[in-house]
Design a protein around this motif. Structure first.
Motif, short mmCIF file in Angstrom:
data_model
loop_
_atom_site.label_atom_id
_atom_site.label_comp_id
_atom_site.label_asym_id
_atom_site.label_seq_id
_atom_site.Cartn_x
_atom_site.Cartn_y
_atom_site.Cartn_z
N LEU A 68 37.99 33.23 41.88
CA LEU A 68 37.17 32.41 42.77
C LEU A 68 37.69 30.99 42.88
N GLU A 69 38.23 30.47 41.79
CA GLU A 69 38.72 29.10 41.76
C GLU A 69 40.05 28.96 42.51
N THR A 72 41.80 31.42 48.00
CA THR A 72 41.00 30.92 49.12
C THR A 72 40.34 32.11 49.79
N GLU A 94 27.54 30.89 45.31
CA GLU A 94 27.65 29.46 45.04
C GLU A 94 28.98 28.89 45.52
N ARG A 95 29.97 29.76 45.71
CA ARG A 95 31.24 29.36 46.31
C ARG A 95 31.20 29.47 47.84
N GLU A 96 30.02 29.77 48.37
CA GLU A 96 29.81 29.94 49.81
C GLU A 96 30.64 31.09 50.37
N CYS A 97 30.75 32.15 49.56
CA CYS A 97 31.41 33.36 50.01
C CYS A 97 30.35 34.38 50.45
#
Length: 337
Positions: A68-69, A72, A94-97
Motif C-alpha cells: 500500500l505504501e 501506486t 484509509e489509502r482512498e483505494c
C-alpha cells in the motif's frame, strides 16, 4: 467502459489463493484494469502469479502495508483468509483505494458494522464477493419478490468441504472465523436474504463440528424467523460427496425454485398456485463478471451489486447462529446494534 482519457484502474491483490487468482485474472484480462502489484506470504505463488499477470518482481510484496505504501494503486482486491479482511479493508479505504473483498466481509459483528459505516460515508467503492447478485437465476427470483414477500423458505447445500479444506487455513478458526457456515454457507444465507429482501429476526441452530473445540462446523441446521412473520430452514452439509444447492421460496401465489449442481449456473423455476411450472429463459452470456461489476461501480459511482450492508446482514445472522448453537437458545439478530 472508460473515457478515452481515463487510464486503466491500477489494482493491487493481497492473497493469491483461489479468489486472488480467479477474480485477479478477470482484472488482468480486462481492458479497464491493470494488475499493478501482488502480495502474498508464499514466494512461489508470487513468482507464478507475477509471471501470469505481468507484474514485475519489484512490485511483488510479502508485506501488505509495504504494498500500500510503495505501489501506486487505485483499488485493492482482498482475497485473504476471512479474519484478515477487516484490517486489510480498513487500510485500503484509509489509502482512498476502492476495494473488492471476498466474502465474508468480516467474521466479527462490530467489525462488519464499522466497515458498513465506513463504506457508506466514503467516496470509495466497497464491493463484497457475493457473486449470486450477478447471476441471472437469483436476479430473476429477486424480481419475483419485488412486490411481495415469501412466507416459507427452505435452503440447502451439500459439498465435500471438509475433505477439500484439509491442510488449509479454512479449517483453522483463527483464520476462517468458523466453519462451513462462514464459507460456502455464507453464499447461501446471502442468496436468500438478497433474493427475498427479508430481514432475519431470530435464529435457532444445531451444528456438528469437525474439531474438538467445536469451532469449525461441518453440518449446520438453522431455523430462522423473519420480521414479516416468514420462516426459513437452512441445511448446510459440508461433509457430503457432491455439490448440490436447492433454494425454495413460497408465497400465496406459488414459489420460486433455484437449483443447481457443482459451481455452474443455477436454474430457476417458477411455480404457480395450481402447481404448474414455468422455466424462464436465462441467457448466461449477459451476466457480468465480478471484475466487470466492480469496475462499472467505480467508474460510475453507482452502488455495487453486493454492498457492505448486504454483508453485514449475513454476518449478523451467522454470528447469531453460532451463539444459538452454543447456548441452545433462540437468538435475536440485530445488524445495526
Amino acid at each position: 467502459m472508460r473515457d478515452a482519457n481515463e487510464q486503466p484502474l491500477r489494482i493491487g491483490i493481497v492473497g493469491l489463493g483461489y479468489i486472488g487468482t480467479t477474480v485477479g485474472g478477470q482484472f488482468h484480462r480486462h481492458s479497464d484494469a491493470t494488475v499493478r502489484a501482488l502480495c502474498d506470504l508464499d514466494s512461489d505463488r508470487l513468482l507464478e502469479t507475477g509471471a501470469e499477470f505481468d507484474v514485475p518482481a519489484d512490485r511483488r510484496y510479502t508485506e501488505y502495508a509495504t504494498m500500500l505504501e510503495d505501489a501506486t494503486l487505485d483499488a485493492v482486491l482482498v482475497g485473504t483468509p476471512h479474519t484478515l479482511h477487516y484490517e486489510q479493508v480498513v487500510a485500503a479505504l484509509e489509502r482512498e483505494c476502492h476495494v473488492y473483498c471476498d466474502k465474508p466481509l468480516a467474521t466479527d459483528l462490530e467489525h462488519a458494522r464499522d466497515l458498513t459505516e465506513r463504506a457508506e460515508r466514503s467516496q470509495q467503492t466497497l464491493m463484497v464477493g457475493y457473486q449470486r447478485h450477478l447471476q441471472t437465476a437469483f436476479r430473476t427470483a429477486r424480481e419475483r419478490f419485488a412486490e411481495t414477500e415469501p412466507e416459507w423458505i427452505t435452503a440447502s447445500i451439500t459439498q465435500g468441504w471438509i475433505d477439500d479444506s484439509m491442510d488449509t487455513w479454512r479449517l483453522d478458526p483463527e483464520l476462517s472465523g468458523g466453519g462451513f457456515l462462514y464459507d460456502t454457507g455464507s453464499h447461501v444465507l446471502d442468496g436468500v436474504l438478497w433474493t427475498t429482501g427479508l430481514e432475519p429476526e431470530s435464529v435457532t441452530a444445531s451444528m456438528d463440528f469437525h474439531d474438538d473445540d467445536e469451532r469449525v462446523d461441518s453440518r449446520t441446521h438453522l431455523d430462522v424467523r423473519f420480521e414479516n412473520g416468514a420462516s426459513g430452514t437452512f441445511s448446510l452439509h459440508g461433509d457430503a460427496p457432491a455439490v448440490r444447492e436447492h433454494i425454495h421460496c413460497w408465497d400465496d401465489d406459488g414459489a420460486v425454485y433455484i437449483e443447481g449442481t457443482q459451481w455452474g449456473p443455477r436454474d430457476v423455476v417458477q411455480i404457480d398456485s395450481d402447481a404448474g411450472e414455468y422455466e424462464p429463459y436465462i441467457d448466461f452470456r449477459t451476466e457480468q463478471s465480478r471484475a466487470d461489476a466492480f469496475l462499472e461501480s467505480v467508474r460510475s459511482g453507482a452502488e455495487p451489486p453486493a454492498t457492505a450492508r448486504d454483508a453485514l446482514r449475513v454476518t449478523a445472522l451467522t454470528e447469531a447462529a453460532y451463539e444459538a448453537s452454543r447456548t441452545g437458545d433462540r437468538v435475536e439478530i440485530d445488524p445495526d446494534g
